[in-house]
Scaffold this motif. Structure first.
Motif, PDB file in Angstrom:
ATOM      1  N   GLN A  25       1.988  -8.647 -21.064  1.00 40.89           N
ATOM      2  CA  GLN A  25       1.365  -7.373 -21.395  1.00 40.89           C
ATOM      3  C   GLN A  25       0.635  -6.805 -20.186  1.00 40.89           C
ATOM      4  OE1 GLN A  25      -1.049  -8.333 -24.763  1.00 40.89           O
ATOM      5  NE2 GLN A  25       0.643  -8.100 -26.202  1.00 40.89           N
ATOM      6  N   ARG A  26       0.002  -7.645 -19.399  1.00 37.63           N
ATOM      7  CA  ARG A  26      -0.682  -7.167 -18.201  1.00 37.63           C
ATOM      8  C   ARG A  26       0.302  -6.702 -17.146  1.00 37.63           C
ATOM      9  NH1 ARG A  26      -3.553 -11.980 -16.705  1.00 37.63           N
ATOM     10  NH2 ARG A  26      -3.430 -12.849 -18.762  1.00 37.63           N
ATOM     11  N   ASP A  27       1.468  -7.346 -17.050  1.00 37.63           N
ATOM     12  CA  ASP A  27       2.460  -6.968 -16.050  1.00 37.63           C
ATOM     13  C   ASP A  27       3.108  -5.626 -16.364  1.00 37.63           C
ATOM     14  OD1 ASP A  27       3.657 -10.348 -15.484  1.00 37.63           O
ATOM     15  OD2 ASP A  27       1.964  -9.253 -14.650  1.00 37.63           O
ATOM     16  N   GLU A  28       3.098  -5.180 -17.613  1.00 41.28           N
ATOM     17  CA  GLU A  28       3.753  -3.943 -17.992  1.00 41.28           C
ATOM     18  C   GLU A  28       2.935  -2.707 -17.640  1.00 41.28           C
ATOM     19  OE1 GLU A  28       4.703  -4.250 -22.090  1.00 41.28           O
ATOM     20  OE2 GLU A  28       6.146  -5.856 -21.792  1.00 41.28           O
ATOM     21  N   ARG A  29       1.728  -2.887 -17.139  1.00 40.92           N
ATOM     22  CA  ARG A  29       0.899  -1.738 -16.791  1.00 40.92           C
ATOM     23  C   ARG A  29       1.454  -0.968 -15.610  1.00 40.92           C
ATOM     24  NH1 ARG A  29      -4.877  -3.640 -15.648  1.00 40.92           N
ATOM     25  NH2 ARG A  29      -3.666  -5.084 -14.406  1.00 40.92           N
ATOM     26  N   GLY A  30       2.168  -1.611 -14.768  1.00 39.34           N
ATOM     27  CA  GLY A  30       2.707  -0.950 -13.591  1.00 39.34           C
ATOM     28  C   GLY A  30       1.902  -1.290 -12.357  1.00 39.34           C
ATOM     29  N   ASP A  31       2.439  -0.895 -11.252  1.00 36.61           N
ATOM     30  CA  ASP A  31       1.823  -1.196  -9.970  1.00 36.61           C
ATOM     31  C   ASP A  31       1.166   0.069  -9.452  1.00 36.61           C
ATOM     32  OD1 ASP A  31       1.105  -2.328  -7.606  1.00 36.61           O
ATOM     33  OD2 ASP A  31       3.113  -2.291  -6.746  1.00 36.61           O
ATOM     34  N   VAL A  32      -0.103   0.273  -9.795  1.00 43.20           N
ATOM     35  CA  VAL A  32      -0.802   1.510  -9.425  1.00 43.20           C
ATOM     36  C   VAL A  32      -0.869   1.687  -7.913  1.00 43.20           C
ATOM     37  CG1 VAL A  32      -2.975   2.776  -9.587  1.00 43.20           C
ATOM     38  CG2 VAL A  32      -2.073   1.594 -11.586  1.00 43.20           C
ATOM     39  N   PRO A  33      -1.243   0.705  -7.123  1.00 45.02           N
ATOM     40  CA  PRO A  33      -1.261   0.922  -5.664  1.00 45.02           C
ATOM     41  C   PRO A  33       0.119   1.287  -5.120  1.00 45.02           C
ATOM     42  CG  PRO A  33      -2.542  -1.010  -6.204  1.00 45.02           C
ATOM     43  CD  PRO A  33      -1.841  -0.597  -7.465  1.00 45.02           C
ATOM     44  N   GLY A  34       1.167   0.744  -5.703  1.00 44.80           N
ATOM     45  CA  GLY A  34       2.519   1.095  -5.271  1.00 44.80           C
ATOM     46  C   GLY A  34       2.832   2.551  -5.530  1.00 44.80           C
ATOM     47  N   TRP A  35       2.446   3.053  -6.702  1.00 44.19           N
ATOM     48  CA  TRP A  35       2.699   4.460  -7.019  1.00 44.19           C
ATOM     49  C   TRP A  35       1.874   5.378  -6.130  1.00 44.19           C
ATOM     50  CZ3 TRP A  35       6.778   6.045  -9.286  1.00 44.19           C
ATOM     51  CH2 TRP A  35       7.425   5.230 -10.204  1.00 44.19           C
ATOM     52  N   VAL A  36       0.655   4.965  -5.824  1.00 42.08           N
ATOM     53  CA  VAL A  36      -0.171   5.776  -4.918  1.00 42.08           C
ATOM     54  C   VAL A  36       0.486   5.820  -3.542  1.00 42.08           C
ATOM     55  CG1 VAL A  36      -2.400   5.874  -3.735  1.00 42.08           C
ATOM     56  CG2 VAL A  36      -2.295   5.341  -6.177  1.00 42.08           C
ATOM     57  N   LEU A  37       0.997   4.704  -3.074  1.00 40.44           N
ATOM     58  CA  LEU A  37       1.662   4.657  -1.778  1.00 40.44           C
ATOM     59  C   LEU A  37       2.898   5.545  -1.764  1.00 40.44           C
ATOM     60  CD1 LEU A  37       1.802   3.422   1.049  1.00 40.44           C
ATOM     61  CD2 LEU A  37       3.135   1.560   0.069  1.00 40.44           C
ATOM     62  N   VAL A  38       3.698   5.508  -2.821  1.00 40.57           N
ATOM     63  CA  VAL A  38       4.891   6.354  -2.904  1.00 40.57           C
ATOM     64  C   VAL A  38       4.493   7.827  -2.879  1.00 40.57           C
ATOM     65  CG1 VAL A  38       6.749   7.078  -4.451  1.00 40.57           C
ATOM     66  CG2 VAL A  38       6.341   4.658  -4.052  1.00 40.57           C
ATOM     67  N   THR A  39       3.449   8.189  -3.599  1.00 35.52           N
ATOM     68  CA  THR A  39       2.997   9.584  -3.626  1.00 35.52           C
ATOM     69  C   THR A  39       2.506  10.042  -2.259  1.00 35.52           C
ATOM     70  OG1 THR A  39       2.363   9.298  -5.943  1.00 35.52           O
ATOM     71  CG2 THR A  39       1.433  11.182  -4.775  1.00 35.52           C
ATOM     72  N   VAL A  40       1.722   9.216  -1.604  1.00 37.17           N
ATOM     73  CA  VAL A  40       1.193   9.580  -0.285  1.00 37.17           C
ATOM     74  C   VAL A  40       2.320   9.684   0.738  1.00 37.17           C
ATOM     75  CG1 VAL A  40      -0.262   8.756   1.611  1.00 37.17           C
ATOM     76  CG2 VAL A  40      -1.104   8.685  -0.736  1.00 37.17           C
ATOM     77  N   MET A  41       3.259   8.750   0.683  1.00 33.91           N
ATOM     78  CA  MET A  41       4.375   8.800   1.627  1.00 33.91           C
ATOM     79  C   MET A  41       5.256  10.023   1.376  1.00 33.91           C
ATOM     80  SD  MET A  41       5.407   4.802   1.992  1.00 33.91           S
ATOM     81  CE  MET A  41       6.746   5.134   3.105  1.00 33.91           C
ATOM     82  N   SER A  42       5.462  10.377   0.112  1.00 33.70           N
ATOM     83  CA  SER A  42       6.256  11.576  -0.201  1.00 33.70           C
ATOM     84  C   SER A  42       5.574  12.828   0.338  1.00 33.70           C
ATOM     85  CB  SER A  42       6.457  11.696  -1.713  1.00 33.70           C
ATOM     86  OG  SER A  42       7.180  10.594  -2.206  1.00 33.70           O
TER      87      SER A  42
END
Length: 65
Positions: free
Chosen positions: A21-38
């Motif tokens: 259940q904790r693993d299904e939350r997603g990788d927030v730092p990863g999404w922030v990195l993808v957004t910043v890089m985009s």
């Protein structure tokens, strides 16, 4: 014996189900990195091709009128 079985089932549940259940939350730092890089890629493209992109936009808007 009932308490021991309940304790065993509770520990088994926590060991097997709770981490998933904790693993299904997603990788927030990863999404922030993808957004910043985009955003960085868009800014780099805009910096290199600003004149061409502006002309394309003006041409498209003028053809609609």
């Amino acid at each position: 014996m009932g308490n021991t079985a309940l304790l065993l089932v509770t520990r088994l549940h926590l060991a097997l189900v709770a981490p998933r259940q904790r693993d299904e939350r997603g990788d927030v730092p990863g999404w922030v990195l993808v957004t910043v890089m985009s955003a960085g890629i868009v800014m780099a493209i805009w910096g290199v091709a600003r004149q061409e992109l502006t002309e394309m936009l003006r041409s498209a808007l003028n053809s609609v009128q």
